[in-house]
Write an enzyme that holds these catalytic residues in place. Structure first.
Site, PDB file in Angstrom:
ATOM      1  N   ASP A  15      14.530  32.524  -1.559  1.00 30.42           N
ATOM      2  CA  ASP A  15      14.164  33.940  -1.612  1.00 30.42           C
ATOM      3  C   ASP A  15      12.902  34.169  -0.775  1.00 30.42           C
ATOM      4  OD1 ASP A  15      14.026  36.585  -2.336  1.00 30.42           O
ATOM      5  OD2 ASP A  15      13.305  36.220  -4.361  1.00 30.42           O
ATOM      6  N   ASP A 118      17.531  39.201   2.071  1.00 29.60           N
ATOM      7  CA  ASP A 118      16.378  38.302   2.028  1.00 29.60           C
ATOM      8  C   ASP A 118      16.512  37.144   1.046  1.00 29.60           C
ATOM      9  OD1 ASP A 118      16.281  39.839  -0.245  1.00 29.60           O
ATOM     10  OD2 ASP A 118      14.132  40.200  -0.171  1.00 29.60           O
ATOM     11  N   GLU A 119      17.716  36.857   0.603  1.00 28.81           N
ATOM     12  CA  GLU A 119      17.902  35.738  -0.322  1.00 28.81           C
ATOM     13  C   GLU A 119      19.310  35.172  -0.186  1.00 28.81           C
ATOM     14  OE1 GLU A 119      18.070  36.812  -4.517  1.00 28.81           O
ATOM     15  OE2 GLU A 119      18.454  38.897  -3.968  1.00 28.81           O
TER      16      GLU A 119
END
Length: 434
Positions: A15, A118-119
């Protein structure tokens, strides 16, 4: 997958820390190294910067200490932190850094599932098992756990050096626990949450921190005296189903006890691909490259060719994959002018790709410049075609070869000529004379 294999998976959740804010900060620093690093001061992304309206979409860790929350109105955030620096959204920047972030993850594992921009979840089972001293990769083995932490630290260091921002990595045997672990203390940290650590690390947490337990569900559980994740884990599942409904109640009980999926789903091309790979007996370096690499690529190319021919398909894209001595995967591909199932053509293109990948070309740095050896080689063909759909599409090279005298021409062209004339009429195309 059998039960033992499922229980022995090594799942990472990676993350990006304060993604949008971090990516904006990195872009600014790249353009001006003397610029203020937004990550080090109370700052946030979102809303109309000029009018100071809208909502917060990302905030720095210093802003978080003031109580600034994502999703809250900018006006409210400014009351909490009057000195809050606001920056506009930069969607092109976010997309570019997200793509590069995911590319780094894919260099460690083929099994990467983006959960958002974003992860991502990453199945690192194969990577960890190949590290020294990990045996069968049993997560209960302290040596395996140590290797997993080293692998996570490699990812964090690589992202930080290559891209300039930081990530948290959560490690466990399933997705839920890995996600919970990555949300522990931030930034730029690796956290473990193994099944035997649930009672110690997860059960004391507030029920609202259980992944998948929304604010309304958490409030309802708290009103019934279920304050922590451990309280939910110990609760009779029948009571939870009555309180929350059949599905939600069952999920909360299972999740609180650490149950989660071990499957990392990878989005693949609609078209099937054919590939073969092999681990080398010894690392292939610059010293033994010429002696070993061509023979292995030839064998892999012939295997792929045989499978294509067996299924009566051809492919337009040839891909070469390597795994270097640091266990990272790298690949390069090329698109052909015409689909092929020919082992010689697959071999020729694969060798070209491998040489560029390892030695570089046109100023591009190859992997051997990083002093990496090859421990795995793979050849693949994709972008498949079926039947005779490619037979009528000749390249200029084909036309030149058709015009050659019969004694020099490729015998396989006879079949091609016969097929075209049969389909479009006798005499449609024929060999040229001298």
């Amino acid at each position: 997958m059998d039960r033992e294999a499922t229980e022995n998976r090594m799942i990472f959740h990676v993350d990006v820390n304060s993604a949008f804010l971090s990516w904006s900060a990195v872009r600014r620093l790249k353009e001006d190294p003397c610029a203020l690093d937004l990550r080090t001061v109370p700052s946030a992304v979102g809303g109309d910067v000029a009018t100071r309206h809208g909502i917060i979409t990302a905030r720095s860790i210093p802003a978080k200490k003031y109580g600034v929350q994502t999703g809250e109105p900018v006006t409210q955030a400014l009351k909490k932190c009057p000195g809050l620096i606001l920056v506009p959204s930069e969607f092109d920047t976010y997309r570019e850094y997200s793509r590069r972030f995911m590319d780094i993850l894919r260099s460690y594992s083929r099994l990467v599932e983006p959960a958002s921009i974003d992860e991502a979840f990453v199945d690192m089972t194969e990577f960890v098992r190949e590290m020294p001293g990990t045996g069968q990769g049993d997560p209960a083995d302290p040596a395996v756990r140590e290797a997993a932490v080293k692998a996570a630290d490699l990812i964090r260091d690589n992202v930080r050096r290559a891209l300039g921002f930081t990530v948290n990595v959560g490690i466990s045997t399933n997705r839920l626990l890995a996600k919970m672990a990555s949300d522990f203390k931030k930034p730029d940290l690796t956290h473990e949450l193994w099944p035997d650590q649930i009672e110690q690390k997860m059960w004391p947490l507030p029920i609202g921190e259980l992944f998948g337990c929304g604010p309304k569900t958490a409030a309802r559980l708290e009103s019934m005296g279920i304050k922590t994740i451990g309280d939910a884990a110990a609760m009779d599942p029948t009571i939870l189903r009555v309180l929350l409904g059949e599905n939600s109640g069952a999920y909360i009980h299972q999740a609180a006890n650490g149950a989660g999926s071990t499957t990392v789903r990878v989005e693949r091309e609609a078209a099937k691909s054919y590939s073969n790979e092999t681990t080398t007996a010894e690392d292939i370096t610059t010293d033994n490259y010429e002696a070993q690499a061509p023979a292995i690529i030839r064998k892999l190319s012939d295997k792929v060719s045989a499978r294509l021919r067996k299924d009566s398909v051809k492919g337009l894209t040839v891909t070469v994959t390597v795994k270097t001595s640091d266990f990272r995967r790298h690949s390069r591909q090329t698109r052909l002018e015409r689909a092929t199932d020919d082992g010689d053509e697959i071999f020729r293109n694969s060798m070209k790709l491998l040489k560029v990948l390892m030695f570089g070309e046109g100023g591009e740095q190859g992997l051997y410049r990083e002093q990496s050896g090859i421990r795995l080689l793979g050849v693949g063909v994709s972008s498949l075609t079926h039947g005779e759909e490619e037979e009528s599409q000749l390249t200029l090279e084909d036309i030149a070869r058709v015009s050659e005298p019969a004694e020099k021409a490729d015998p396989k062209l006879d079949d091609l000529l016969e097929s075209i004339n049969k389909k479009f009429g006798s005499g449609t195309i024929r060999r040229g004379g001298r």
